[in-house]
Structure formats: C-alpha cells, structure tokens
Design an enzyme around this catalytic site. Structure first.
Site, short mmCIF file in Angstrom:
data_model
loop_
_atom_site.label_atom_id
_atom_site.label_comp_id
_atom_site.label_asym_id
_atom_site.label_seq_id
_atom_site.Cartn_x
_atom_site.Cartn_y
_atom_site.Cartn_z
N GLU A 141 0.87 -1.18 0.00
CA GLU A 141 0.00 0.00 0.00
C GLU A 141 0.91 1.23 0.00
OE1 GLU A 141 -4.02 1.74 2.10
OE2 GLU A 141 -2.55 0.73 3.36
N ALA A 194 -2.69 8.29 6.13
CA ALA A 194 -1.64 8.09 7.14
C ALA A 194 -0.28 7.83 6.53
CB ALA A 194 -2.04 6.93 8.05
N ARG A 226 -22.75 15.31 -9.61
CA ARG A 226 -22.22 15.70 -10.92
C ARG A 226 -20.82 15.15 -11.17
NH1 ARG A 226 -24.74 20.74 -9.61
NH2 ARG A 226 -26.60 21.08 -10.89
N GLY A 262 -17.37 1.07 12.37
CA GLY A 262 -18.22 2.12 12.91
C GLY A 262 -17.58 3.49 12.89
N ASP A 311 -7.71 -3.30 7.84
CA ASP A 311 -6.75 -2.19 7.69
C ASP A 311 -6.11 -1.90 9.06
OD1 ASP A 311 -5.24 -0.22 6.50
OD2 ASP A 311 -6.82 1.29 6.49
N ALA A 351 -5.54 6.70 10.92
CA ALA A 351 -4.39 5.89 10.54
C ALA A 351 -4.73 4.41 10.64
CB ALA A 351 -3.20 6.23 11.44
#
Length: 419
Positions: free
Chosen positions: A158, A169, A256, A278, A303, A341
């Site tokens: 990543e 982060a 748009r 959440g 994550d 993060a």
C-alpha cells in the site's frame, strides 16, 4: 495415526445455507465431512439472527452423507447454541498486538499474525506502509519467507505510488508516481509472493503500472486516489480489480462528479474492500455498497495497525507515529496530523457488527468475510468456506456472535468454551 475431531450441535454456515444442529468432521488438517448431526433434524436456522439474504435457508446435507465413514471414531466436541463459520480472510492488515509488518522482522510479523489469528483471521495478506523503495524491498524479502512458510497468504504493497492529495496516514515526503520500473522492483523483491498493490492510477505511469501488475498476476487496487470517474474506468479496463477501502482516501460520491466510487461499485470485475468498524463508514454507505455490489464483490478488511488487540496509546505505523484514543487511531504529528491511521479492528468484531448492528445476513456476512476474499486471491480451493477437502480453518461463535474458538489447519488456536 490421523487425528479425527467431530464438532457437533452448532449451526454450520455452508456456501448454500445453514445447517442447524450440524456436524463438521476434521481429519488432520482437512475437513472430512459436513452435514447434519446423525440425531438431528435438518432444517432452517432461526431467522431472528439477521439472515435476511435470499441465499440463507436449507443447506444440502449431501457432504455429510457422502463420507459417513469419517463420522465414526475420533473425539467429539459439542457446541450447542454456537455457530461454525469458515476462518476469516483479511486482504489488508498492517499489524496487531503492538507489532507491525513494516518493522521488517519475523518476530514482529509473527506477533501480528498470532494476534489476528486469535480473532479468527486464519488467512491474511501482510500490508506495508509507504516508505523508501529500498526499505520496502527489504521488508518484502523478510515477509516473503513467511509466505513461503505458510504463515501468510502474500504481500500487499500500500504505497508509495499514491496521491499526495489523498495520502491519509502515509508520509507525504515519501510518495512517488508509479513508475513501472519501481513497481517491478517491489514485485521482484517479493519473490513471487506479491498478491496486491494499491496505487493511484491517475498519476504518471499509473495505467502502465496497472497493466504490468495484471500481467504479473498481482492484483492492482485503486486507492488513496484523486482519480475521476472516467480515469477510474480506464484503470479498470487496464486490469484494476480491487477498490482499496472503498469511500476512504478517495473523492466523495457526488451527483455531478461521481468520482472513483461510482466506477468501482458499478463494475462487476471489481471487489470492494470495506472497513466495518463504525468509524470509517457510516452504516448507510455500507448498505449502499452491499446493495450495489453484493456479498460476492465485498471483502471486509481490518486495515489494522499495530494497536489492534491492544489498549489506547502511541504506536508506530511505518515511519509515522500514531496515537490511539478510544480505539481510534490517528497520526499524532506532522503535516497529516489528525488523519485516521488505519484501524484497531479485528475481523471477529467486524462480523458481529455486520450481523447485530448493520442487519446483514449471516450467510452474506460469511461470504464477505471469507469466500469473496479467498476467491479474489485464487485460493478458494483451500480456504474461505466450510467444505469437504478444504483446510480445517474454522471459527466458533456463540449465540450472540462473539468469538469462542478458532481452528487453523485442524489445530485449535483458541479452544472453544461455550456456556
């Protein structure tokens, strides 16, 4: 002599539905038989547990009948009032238990792996964080050994090929455009264990890098991007098949300027990651993703960074420092201070939230938690569902969907203790 274990009395979630009072027989590291317990009446599970998806219902007991010989002998463990679901598959996790994959050491990596296994994640990719290319290559070399040993399913890079406008982060000074030569350097450093790379396709070299990844058998993921709707469609046509934590670190869905969200949701070739803690997503956005993409294209992820499974405090995330307050991780200093993060999420919590708060069905939640990411990684023949011949990767939940047991390849990581 091969050890045989019979798990009985629980509701077993199969790809085609739920078996009440089911039985799963494990021989060695594999599932040997699945079906209703011999003295049980096969029927539907209680619809009060949020099973609103149309796939839920009677499961075909043929697997249990086809291998009746496996039902004799061995040890039995009765799990009344419980659920048996397949082990969770996490495409996107940076660390846990106070440890990080970005530390680049086997010891820290194994701490993170064991932390998430204890919460039901029996298969995972190790996700890196933006850093210097040479440092990332060294991390990949270390992590690749754990993949080869069977501890990890692969590596997910990543960054650093992400947008400075959506860096989240990731340290802005270390970001760079996805030059195909640099992309190839990281893929080669992983020695065949790179499974996914997140990049911003609108950057110079983005589309060429997407094509390179697709041709190399590495999943190209669109994320941390400032891409337009049209540019995202181009990336998908070039071979991108994953949306990294959809909605987060990308332009919002507007009437748009639909941006990357609409393009990623509407294309049947794309699997979308969702962080269901959440904090990262409003429930309405999760519902939108499931309504448009469905459980066969949604993969729940954590994550998670090093604070997963730990208390509040300060933790490293690559070269950055993160402060966790009330379970929410944010960058503690520098130009991105205050940015979320990653998360402190574990997939057992994501499962329980999906069913008890978001109102998802158990069967569709299992698909998003296990089957869909396993299929995306090309390992659905071994993991991701409770079926004969697959690895005995199982999670036991109680009646309130709290984790009570974890089995990986036939061995208990967490032994179930149901009331």
């Amino acid at each position: 002599m091969v050890q045989r274990t019979h798990l009985t009395g629980a509701r077993v979630v199969l790809p085609e539905g739920v078996v009440d009072h089911g039985r799963v027989t494990v021989e060695g590291t594999r599932i040997a038989a699945v079906g209703p317990a011999p003295d049980a009446t096969h029927g539907q599970a209680d619809p009060a547990h949020g099973q609103t998806d149309p796939a839920h219902g009677h499961a075909d007991p043929v697997q249990g009948q086809a291998d009746s010989a496996a039902a004799h002998g061995g040890r039995a463990l009765d799990l009344p009032g419980g659920w048996i679901v397949p082990g969770f598959v996490d495409l996107h996790v940076h660390g846990g238990g106070g440890a990080s994959f970005s530390a680049g050491t086997p010891e820290e990596s194994m701490t993170a792996i064991r932390t998430h296994r204890a919460h039901g994640t029996t298969t995972m990719l190790a996700s890196t964080v933006t850093g210097d290319l040479d440092d990332l290559a060294r991390q990949a070399a270390t992590l690749s050994e754990l993949v080869e040993q069977g501890e990890l399913a692969g590596i997910h890079f990543e960054g650093p090929f992400i947008s400075p406008h959506r860096c989240g982060a990731h340290q802005p000074s270390l970001l760079r455009a996805p030059d195909p030569a640099d992309v190839r350097k990281l893929v080669d450093a992983a020695r065949g264990t790179a499974r996914m790379m997140t990049l911003a396709p609108e950057l110079p070299g983005g589309l060429e890098s997407v094509r390179l990844l697709a041709d190399s058998g590495v999943l190209a993921a669109v994320g941390h991007t400032d891409s337009t709707y049209e540019a995202t469609i181009e990336a998908i046509r070039a071979g991108a098949t994953v949306a990294t934590h959809l909605f987060n670190a990308m332009p919002s869905l507007l009437h748009r300027t639909p941006g990357p969200v609409a393009a990623l949701l509407e294309d049947e070739r794309v699997t979308v990651e969702l962080i269901n803690d959440g904090t990262h997503l409003h429930p309405a956005m999760l519902e939108l993703a499931f309504h448009r993409a469905g459980a066969d294209r949604v993969a729940f992820i954590t994550d998670a960074m090093g604070a997963a499974g730990m208390s509040d405090g300060r933790y490293p995330l690559g070269p950055m420092e993160v402060e966790v307050k009330e379970g929410v991780a944010r960058i503690s200093g520098g130009p991105t201070a205050g940015s979320i993060a990653g998360s402190t999420l574990t997939l057992d919590r994501a499962f329980r939230r999906a069913v008890t708060i978001d109102g998802l069905g158990v069967v569709e939640t299992v698909r998003a938690m296990s089957a869909t990411p396993a299929r995306l990684l090309g390992i659905a023949d071994r993991v991701g569902s409770v079926e004969v011949g697959k690895d005995a990767d199982l999670v036991v939940l109680d009646d309130d969907f709290r984790l009570r047991g974890v089995m990986r390849r036939g061995a208990w990581v967490v032994h179930p203790e149901l009331d």
